[in-house]
Design an enzyme around this catalytic site. Structure first.
Site, PDB file in Angstrom:
ATOM      1  CG  ASP A 228      -1.323   1.609   1.692  1.00  0.00           C
ATOM      2  OD1 ASP A 228      -1.624   2.207   0.559  1.00  0.00           O
ATOM      3  OD2 ASP A 228      -1.643   1.663   2.892  1.00  0.00           O
TER       4      ASP A 228
ATOM      5  CB  THR B  66       3.707   9.670   3.604  1.00  0.00           C
ATOM      6  OG1 THR B  66       2.812  11.545   3.772  1.00  0.00           O
ATOM      7  CG2 THR B  66       4.228  10.598   4.893  1.00  0.00           C
TER       8      THR B  66
ATOM      9  CB  VAL C 155       2.022   0.247   5.009  1.00  0.00           C
ATOM     10  CG1 VAL C 155       2.568  -1.494   5.863  1.00  0.00           C
ATOM     11  CG2 VAL C 155       2.239   1.387   4.873  1.00  0.00           C
TER      12      VAL C 155
ATOM     13  CG  ASP D 171      -5.719   6.257  -0.935  1.00  0.00           C
ATOM     14  OD1 ASP D 171      -6.949   5.852  -1.917  1.00  0.00           O
ATOM     15  OD2 ASP D 171      -5.914   6.565  -0.515  1.00  0.00           O
TER      16      ASP D 171
HETATM   17  N1  LIG Z   1       0.856   6.665  14.189  1.00  0.00           N
HETATM   18  C1  LIG Z   1       1.371   7.889  13.916  1.00  0.00           C
HETATM   19  N2  LIG Z   1       1.706   8.980  14.931  1.00  0.00           N
HETATM   20  C2  LIG Z   1       1.728  10.165  14.526  1.00  0.00           C
HETATM   21  N3  LIG Z   1       1.604  10.101  13.329  1.00  0.00           N
HETATM   22  C3  LIG Z   1       1.343   9.276  12.044  1.00  0.00           C
HETATM   23  C4  LIG Z   1       1.701   7.524  12.904  1.00  0.00           C
HETATM   24  N4  LIG Z   1       1.120   7.105  11.249  1.00  0.00           N
HETATM   25  C5  LIG Z   1       1.487   8.140   9.846  1.00  0.00           C
HETATM   26  N5  LIG Z   1       1.790   8.778  10.978  1.00  0.00           N
HETATM   27  C6  LIG Z   1       1.813  10.500  10.000  1.00  0.00           C
HETATM   28  O1  LIG Z   1       0.662  10.758   9.303  1.00  0.00           O
HETATM   29  C7  LIG Z   1       0.714  10.849   8.147  1.00  0.00           C
HETATM   30  C8  LIG Z   1       0.179  10.392   7.235  1.00  0.00           C
HETATM   31  O2  LIG Z   1       0.672   9.186   7.634  1.00  0.00           O
HETATM   32  P1  LIG Z   1       0.534   7.332   6.797  1.00  0.00           P
HETATM   33  O3  LIG Z   1      -1.252   7.292   7.157  1.00  0.00           O
HETATM   34  O4  LIG Z   1       1.243   7.094   6.360  1.00  0.00           O
HETATM   35  O5  LIG Z   1      -0.083   8.271   5.078  1.00  0.00           O
HETATM   36  P2  LIG Z   1       0.034   7.464   3.638  1.00  0.00           P
HETATM   37  O6  LIG Z   1      -0.908   7.260   3.676  1.00  0.00           O
HETATM   38  O7  LIG Z   1      -0.989   9.384   2.641  1.00  0.00           O
HETATM   39  O8  LIG Z   1       1.170   7.883   3.117  1.00  0.00           O
HETATM   40  C9  LIG Z   1       1.811  11.170   8.095  1.00  0.00           C
HETATM   41  O9  LIG Z   1       2.861  12.504   7.909  1.00  0.00           O
HETATM   42  C10 LIG Z   1       2.726  10.509   8.833  1.00  0.00           C
HETATM   43  O10 LIG Z   1       4.021  11.083   9.357  1.00  0.00           O
HETATM   44  C1  LIG Z   2      -6.773  11.759  -2.672  1.00  0.00           C
HETATM   45  C2  LIG Z   2      -5.201  10.925  -1.997  1.00  0.00           C
HETATM   46  C3  LIG Z   2      -4.296  11.650  -2.560  1.00  0.00           C
HETATM   47  C4  LIG Z   2      -5.280  10.036  -0.700  1.00  0.00           C
HETATM   48  O1  LIG Z   2      -3.518   9.313  -0.512  1.00  0.00           O
HETATM   49  P1  LIG Z   2      -3.210   9.166   0.073  1.00  0.00           P
HETATM   50  O2  LIG Z   2      -3.461  10.437   1.924  1.00  0.00           O
HETATM   51  O3  LIG Z   2      -2.831   7.900   0.911  1.00  0.00           O
HETATM   52  O4  LIG Z   2      -1.620   9.125   0.253  1.00  0.00           O
HETATM   53  C5  LIG Z   2      -5.957   9.626  -3.011  1.00  0.00           C
HETATM   54  O5  LIG Z   2      -6.713   8.853  -2.606  1.00  0.00           O
HETATM   55  C6  LIG Z   2      -5.920  10.190  -4.521  1.00  0.00           C
HETATM   56  O6  LIG Z   2      -4.757  10.469  -4.887  1.00  0.00           O
HETATM   57  N1  LIG Z   2      -6.994   9.687  -4.880  1.00  0.00           N
HETATM   58  C7  LIG Z   2      -7.208  10.813  -6.113  1.00  0.00           C
HETATM   59  C8  LIG Z   2      -8.742  11.313  -6.381  1.00  0.00           C
HETATM   60  C9  LIG Z   2      -9.946  10.543  -5.644  1.00  0.00           C
HETATM   61  O7  LIG Z   2      -9.698   9.891  -5.418  1.00  0.00           O
HETATM   62  O8  LIG Z   2     -11.017  11.090  -6.602  1.00  0.00           O
HETATM   63  K   LIG Z   3      -3.419   5.651   2.455  1.00  0.00           K
END
Ligand SMILES: Nc1ncnc2c1ncn2[C@@H]1O[C@H](COP(=O)(O)OP(=O)(O)O)[C@@H](O)[C@H]1O
Ligand SMILES: CC(C)(COP(=O)(O)O)[C@@H](O)C(=O)NCCC(=O)O
Ligand SMILES: [K+]
Length: 260
Positions: free
Chosen positions: A7, A11, A14, A110
């Site tokens: 996934d 940011t 995973v 996602d």
């Molecule tokens: N357990 C946590 N505690 C604090 N911040 C977190 C935690 N998990 C993720 N983050 C922060 O939350 C934000 C979103 O992270 P994440 O869910 O991994 O985003 P994405 O799916 O968009 O990559 C990032 O700025 C990350 O550093």
């Molecule tokens: C809204 C998002 C940026 C969220 O992404 P994430 O925070 O998980 O990195 C992603 O789902 C995306 O690029 N969506 C495209 C536009 C849409 O879902 O309508």
């Molecule tokens: K996500």
């Protein structure tokens, strides 16, 4: 069958290994489009060995909100596991229910994955709130289709924006403040973001429910969901592994379709 589910968010990326009944381990790295297949493997194999996991990966599924990383992840799957990955959002990767949105809309993969995972666990009429880089609200219809939602700036993005735009505002981490009225700059910023976000989540969910006109349950996911669960009763449940579960559901659905 041993599935590697990936996934990739804006940011973090995973990786999780699914043996058909449990996730054996979950590994997290930052998202970088320039990371090569070899670099992924060095990191991945080191951690898998560290955790003492015997995993003979046979299948790979990828969901990525960052299109550029998919190339190197495809090479990674091909070179090290000898398999062609399923990529959510590509026409050859089927979904249990196709989304019902405006023609030409590219729904974030996602969000499609969260929808499939949440419907499998809870049935339909849901709001999935995912606290990632952006905070997304995905509406899952009675039949499990993604039918739209809301995209709001993420929690850390909002804090970062305050710090970047205002010279006197420091970088702060998000936490739940005990009070609303902050008595120093850091507390004031934390209060604005935390309680502002509680208001945002409550307000948007109330409005979605009013527009949808059927009872709905709310599922929270993403790293920061547990933080908000302390604030008020925002969610019916919180599921850290919802996206990974959705990837396993979609993979299984495609395998069954192939063999049918
Ligand atoms: N357990 C946590 N505690 C604090 N911040 C977190 C935690 N998990 C993720 N983050 C922060 O939350 C934000 C979103 O992270 P994440 O869910 O991994 O985003 P994405 O799916 O968009 O990559 C990032 O700025 C990350 O550093
Ligand atoms: C809204 C998002 C940026 C969220 O992404 P994430 O925070 O998980 O990195 C992603 O789902 C995306 O690029 N969506 C495209 C536009 C849409 O879902 O309508
Ligand atoms: K996500």
């Amino acid at each position: 069958m041993m599935l590697l589910a990936i996934d990739c968010g804006n940011t973090n990326t995973v990786f999780s290994i699914w043996d058909g009944s449990t996730f054996l381990c979950t590994l997290r790295t930052s998202t970088h489009h320039a990371r090569t297949a070899d670099a992924y493997f060095t990191w991945f194999s080191t951690l898998v060995k560290h955790y003492g996991i015997e995993a003979d990966i046979t299948d790979v599924i990828i969901s990525s909100t960052v299109p550029r990383v998919v190339f190197n992840l495809r090479v990674f799957a091909d070179r090290f596991f000898g398999c062609r990955p399923m990529v959510v959002g590509k026409p050859e990767c089927l979904l249990p229910q196709p989304p019902r949105v405006d023609p030409g809309t590219q729904v974030g993969p996602d969000r499609l994955v969260n929808t499939a995972g949440a419907y499998d666990r809870h049935g339909g009429d849901l709001i999935v709130v995912d606290f990632g880089t952006a905070t997304t609200f995905d509406v899952v219809a009675h039949d499990g289709a993604y039918v739209g939602g809301v995209i709001a700036p993420g929690v850390n993005l909002s804090l970062e924006a305050l710090h970047t735009a205002a010279a006197a505002l420091p970088h702060v981490d998000v936490t739940m403040p005990q009070k609303v009225i902050g008595t120093n700059t850091v507390e004031c910023m934390q209060s604005g973001v935390f309680w502002g976000y509680v208001g945002l989540v409550t307000g948007i969910c109330d409005r979605i429910r009013a527009e949808y006109e059927r009872p709905m349950r709310i599922i929270g996911t993403g790293g920061l969901a547990p933080l908000f669960a302390q604030g008020e009763m925002l969610f019916d449940s919180i599921e850290d592994d919802l996206t990974m579960h959705g990837l396993a559901v979609i993979h299984d659905y495609n395998k069954k379709a192939e063999n049918a």
